[in-house]
Design an enzyme around this catalytic site. Structure first.
Site, short mmCIF file in Angstrom:
data_model
loop_
_atom_site.label_atom_id
_atom_site.label_comp_id
_atom_site.label_asym_id
_atom_site.label_seq_id
_atom_site.Cartn_x
_atom_site.Cartn_y
_atom_site.Cartn_z
N GLY A 181 -25.19 29.10 -14.01
CA GLY A 181 -24.52 28.11 -14.84
C GLY A 181 -24.32 26.80 -14.11
O GLY A 181 -23.71 26.77 -13.03
N ILE A 185 -17.67 24.12 -13.74
CA ILE A 185 -17.24 25.07 -12.72
C ILE A 185 -18.36 25.34 -11.73
O ILE A 185 -18.15 25.39 -10.51
CB ILE A 185 -16.77 26.39 -13.37
CG1 ILE A 185 -15.54 26.13 -14.24
CG2 ILE A 185 -16.47 27.44 -12.32
CD1 ILE A 185 -15.12 27.33 -15.09
N LEU A 320 -9.93 22.44 -21.70
CA LEU A 320 -9.45 21.51 -20.69
C LEU A 320 -7.93 21.61 -20.58
O LEU A 320 -7.24 21.69 -21.60
CB LEU A 320 -9.83 20.07 -21.05
CG LEU A 320 -11.33 19.77 -21.14
CD1 LEU A 320 -11.55 18.39 -21.74
CD2 LEU A 320 -11.97 19.88 -19.77
N HIS A 322 -5.77 19.31 -19.79
CA HIS A 322 -5.05 18.18 -20.40
C HIS A 322 -5.11 18.21 -21.92
O HIS A 322 -4.22 17.71 -22.59
CB HIS A 322 -5.54 16.84 -19.84
CG HIS A 322 -7.03 16.69 -19.76
ND1 HIS A 322 -7.80 17.30 -18.80
CD2 HIS A 322 -7.89 15.95 -20.51
CE1 HIS A 322 -9.06 16.95 -18.96
NE2 HIS A 322 -9.15 16.15 -20.00
N HIS A 445 -9.49 -7.16 -6.92
CA HIS A 445 -10.74 -7.19 -6.17
C HIS A 445 -10.44 -6.94 -4.70
O HIS A 445 -9.52 -7.53 -4.15
CB HIS A 445 -11.43 -8.54 -6.34
CG HIS A 445 -12.69 -8.67 -5.52
ND1 HIS A 445 -13.88 -8.08 -5.90
CD2 HIS A 445 -12.93 -9.31 -4.34
CE1 HIS A 445 -14.80 -8.35 -4.99
NE2 HIS A 445 -14.25 -9.11 -4.04
#
Length: 467
Positions: A181, A185, A320, A322, A445
């Site tokens: 996979g 993960i 997920l 979140h 910056h």
């Protein structure tokens, strides 16, 4: 502890503990049920948090090996203490679970350890090995999460054929590791072990790594991982993985259709996760699960029983942490009579390799499939002064926007601190700020975020103006 509550949450992962805390803040009497000895679910104990700890530790080691001398830092006798490497991860997990215990006490949330199963729509049995408690509640929130899946021909034995859970706590550094996979993960743990010197092979069924994300991200990530020595086999199908005692034997069909074999110290299965709902006794309340174990919910995340809600990995959508957290807060506020919202299309996805990968909104492939006209603004980190200073010049920022109105349709980042940079893009899309407007605001910056500024300007039809 009481036995009667306003809201009982089943599962203490990110969705569960967030739902419990928000409900307690709103004045409800809340209990939370967790079958394991520690709170936090997969993410905190054997997922997001420990994986990030190992990713950071392995990246420090890799930099010491490969980059420190360029900075003028000479390291003699560099070595890896793998036991301490794993121990630090465990300490990080402990700090997080201790924090959750504190939050439960602070918010007066009762914690029950055991497996929760419904008796009826208002009663729930909490079982342990030697005890049983019955809770009564007006509302229930199912947040039981997910567990690793496998594929035909591959039986996970947690010895040689392992999941990410075991890969996070190996006793010795493996010489070789095959990962089935190439999703999030898979590539994250491939990064960890390749940096430490393990010979890593990823076997991915589709033709790209991280296939659910913009394909250009997957291609760029593959080139980056190849530099770590990771062998990446895409368009390849695993047929079997067998524990041979001291090694695992993996048989697969390569992209030419030829059967191949590879031996490895371990074979890690990372082909996705399935909803964990089997112990809930949902039949007692008339809630049916789909073939993948997930629970159907309406727009308010209510199940077939209006007083029982479900969130996180047990319902549709990306798995997920979140996303689960957002849903936990959402449900608590819905019960409270509020009208919260979740824009599922604006939940970012992140991969914590180095360079990091982050994405929000639609991909180029999706826009093409829809027939949607779009403009592309792209800026490479090789042209970023901040990235040059840190020697992190791999990757780019890509902004996809509507050519007529300047609406931002998608933002895709592979590069340094992409996981943090993507938050700015989520804000822009949530509040419908145009590509030109995002390009005109002031950016410090030098920063990594400046690459976004230039990508926005290019998407709007203007050219890049920074380095």
């Amino acid at each position: 502890m009481k036995s009667t509550y306003d809201i009982v949450v089943i599962g203490s992962g990110p969705g569960g503990y967030t739902a419990a805390i928000r409900a307690a803040q709103l004045g409800y009497q809340v209990a939370i049920i967790e079958k394991y000895a520690t709170l936090g679910g997969t993410c905190t104990n054997v997922g997001c948090i420990p994986a990030k700890a190992l990713l950071d530790s392995s990246e420090h080691y890799h930099q010491a090996q490969q980059q420190f001398s360029t900075h003028g830092i000479q390291v003699n006798g560099l070595s890896l203490d793998f036991t301490q490497f794993i121990k630090r991860k465990t300490q990080v997990v402990g700090q997080n679970t201790s924090g959750l215990n504190f939050l439960m006490k602070k918010n007066k949330i009762d914690v029950y350890q055991g497996v929760g199963s419904f008796i009826n729509a208002t009663s729930l049995r909490v079982k342990t090995a030697d005890s049983e408690t019955v809770l009564e509640s007006t509302y229930y929130i199912i947040a039981t999460g997910s567990k690793p899946s496998s594929i035909p021909g591959v039986v996970i034995d947690k010895q040689r054929i392992i999941t990410s859970t075991e890969a996070l706590s190996l006793s010795q550094l493996p010489k070789s590791l095959v990962i089935i996979g190439g999703g999030v993960i898979g590539v994250e743990l491939a990064s960890v072990y390749a940096r430490l010197g393990t010979e890593v092979t990823i076997i991915e069924y589709t033709n790209s790594l991280i296939p659910t994300m913009d394909r250009e991200l997957g291609k760029t990530l593959a080139r980056s991982l190849a530099k770590l020595g990771i062998n990446i086999l895409v368009s390849s199908r695993v047929q079997s993985a067998v524990n041979q005692g001291d090694q695992a034997l993996i048989t697969y069909q390569d992209q030419a259709g030829v059967q191949q074999e590879i031996k490895s110290d371990y074979c890690m299965v990372a082909v996705g996760r399935s909803a964990y709902t089997k112990d809930l006794n949902l039949e007692a309340v008339g809630i049916e699960t789909e073939r993948n174990g997930k629970i159907k919910v309406n727009d308010h995340l209510q199940t077939a029983v209006p007083t029982i809600y479900a969130i996180g990995d047990v319902i549709a959508g990306p798995m997920l942490a979140h996303k689960a957290e957002d849903e936990g807060t959402f449900v608590a506020e819905v019960i409270n009579g509020q009208k919260p919202h979740i824009k599922y299309g604006l939940i970012p996805g992140v991969v914590y390799t180095w360079p990091e990968v982050a994405s929000v909104g639609r991909t180029e492939e999706e826009l093409k499939q829809e027939g949607t006209t779009y403009r592309v603004g792209k800026f490479p980190y090789s042209a970023s002064a901040r990235a040059r200073a840190s020697m992190d010049t791999e990757g780019f920022v890509k902004v996809l926007s509507d050519p007529k109105y300047g609406e931002i349709l998608g933002v895709h980042v592979i590069g340094p601190r992409a996981a943090d940079v993507i938050a700015q893009a989520v804000v822009a899309m949530e509040y419908e700020v145009t590509d030109l407007e995002m390009g005109k605001i002031s950016y410090a910056h030098p920063t990594y975020a400046e690459a976004l500024k230039d990508a926005y300007l290019q998407a709007s039809g203007q050219g890049a103006i920074n380095i």
